[in-house]
Design an enzyme around this catalytic site. Sequence first.
Site, PDB file in Angstrom:
ATOM      1  CE  LYS A 216      -4.294  -1.964   1.668  1.00 46.77           C
ATOM      2  NZ  LYS A 216      -5.305  -2.064   2.733  1.00 46.77           N
ATOM      3  NE  ARG A 250      -7.244  -8.277   1.061  1.00 46.99           N
ATOM      4  CZ  ARG A 250      -6.850  -7.515   0.039  1.00 46.99           C
ATOM      5  NH1 ARG A 250      -5.829  -6.707   0.172  1.00 46.99           N
ATOM      6  NH2 ARG A 250      -7.497  -7.559  -1.117  1.00 46.99           N
TER       7      ARG A 250
HETATM    8  C1  PT1 Z   1      -7.785  -4.585   3.605  1.00 48.37           C
HETATM    9  C2  PT1 Z   1      -8.096  -4.566   2.210  1.00 48.37           C
HETATM   10  C3  PT1 Z   1      -9.193  -5.385   1.781  1.00 48.37           C
HETATM   11  N1  PT1 Z   1      -7.417  -3.820   1.303  1.00 48.37           N
HETATM   12  C4  PT1 Z   1      -9.530  -6.108   3.991  1.00 48.37           C
HETATM   13  N2  PT1 Z   1      -9.880  -6.135   2.688  1.00 48.37           N
HETATM   14  C5  PT1 Z   1      -7.795  -3.832   0.006  1.00 48.37           C
HETATM   15  N3  PT1 Z   1     -10.238  -6.858   4.880  1.00 48.37           N
HETATM   16  C6  PT1 Z   1      -8.869  -4.628  -0.409  1.00 48.37           C
HETATM   17  C7  PT1 Z   1      -3.088   2.256  -0.871  1.00 48.37           C
HETATM   18  O1  PT1 Z   1      -3.084   3.115   0.022  1.00 48.37           O
HETATM   19  O2  PT1 Z   1      -6.794  -3.866   4.106  1.00 48.37           O
HETATM   20  N4  PT1 Z   1      -8.507  -5.352   4.451  1.00 48.37           N
HETATM   21  N5  PT1 Z   1      -9.542  -5.389   0.472  1.00 48.37           N
HETATM   22  C8  PT1 Z   1      -7.036  -2.983  -0.987  1.00 48.37           C
HETATM   23  N6  PT1 Z   1      -7.284  -1.597  -0.763  1.00 48.37           N
HETATM   24  C9  PT1 Z   1      -6.293  -0.623  -0.845  1.00 48.37           C
HETATM   25  C10 PT1 Z   1      -6.348   0.493  -0.016  1.00 48.37           C
HETATM   26  C11 PT1 Z   1      -5.210  -0.790  -1.704  1.00 48.37           C
HETATM   27  C12 PT1 Z   1      -5.314   1.429  -0.017  1.00 48.37           C
HETATM   28  C13 PT1 Z   1      -4.190   0.141  -1.740  1.00 48.37           C
HETATM   29  C14 PT1 Z   1      -4.220   1.269  -0.889  1.00 48.37           C
HETATM   30  O3  PT1 Z   1      -2.189   2.139  -1.713  1.00 48.37           O
END
Ligand code: PT1
Length: 278
Positions: A216, A250
């Site tokens: 992230k 994850r």
């Molecule tokens: C997470 C999660 C998810 N993240 C759960 N499910 C994502 N339970 C999708 C960035 O800042 O943490 N927990 N499902 C992916 N979402 C992101 C959010 C991807 C922020 C990248 C960023 O780069």
Amino acid sequence: MGKRQPTNRVRVMGVINTTPDSFSDGGQFDTTDKALRYAMQLIDDGVDILDIGGESTRPGSQNVDASEELARTIPLIQAIRKESDVQISIDTNKPVVMQQAVAEGANLINSIWALRQDDVLAVAAQSGAAVCLMHMQGTPETMQQNPCYDDVVSEVIEYLRQRIEAAVEAGIARENIIVDPGFGFGKTLQHNLLLLKSLAQLKALDVPLLVGMSRKSMIGTILNKPLDQRLYGSISTAVIAAMQGADIIRVHDVAQTIDALAIVDAVNGVQTQQREMQ
Ligand code: PT1
């Protein structure tokens, strides 16, 4: 030498993204086939749970419609279930996707919305699957525009406490509830770091704790590195979380994270050395 005590091993959830930007070109069969081979690789690597998502929820992303999401995820779940009894999580907030995914053998509903809409909550409860309730401020489209908290840690804990209560009231057994502070979902870098530093406080909710920081932007910002150079940063966040009692991590890089977490598990399981009797 201290003895190793069996403790609760930290579990690894591997991300399988079926959105077109991840698995490009080819028809539906080709896409499903590629994703299946990828899933089998993660199983071989030792993954505990596969998290299958058909809708991107990254900052700035937009909705896809249900038929598209179903076409991306359901054939893949069917294909994995033919080959393996690995735990399967469906990352969705659409009732129809939840229902069909669980009917095809998904064990966990992963909701970045924490099942906030009543009809969604009811369908999740009806399915009998476990649920992951995640904290998010705002919506994926706008959440990173101006995240704002007085006290991010206590506000996230309070939100999750309320969502656990709502889930229990809807008929979901407490043993089937997992929570997640939602790193990167309506949080500045400082908010994310405060949450990571204080993660142990979330154990007070007394349900398993899932975290996702892999690749992230919180890592990219600290390192000033693009997506494909965030492995060591991602592993570091996994270790910091696991040391504070996170139960499920994850990640994208399953094999590498499993090695890192084996060290945490060994340290957590070691018995403090006894003094010699005098
Ligand atoms: C997470 C999660 C998810 N993240 C759960 N499910 C994502 N339970 C999708 C960035 O800042 O943490 N927990 N499902 C992916 N979402 C992101 C959010 C991807 C922020 C990248 C960023 O780069």
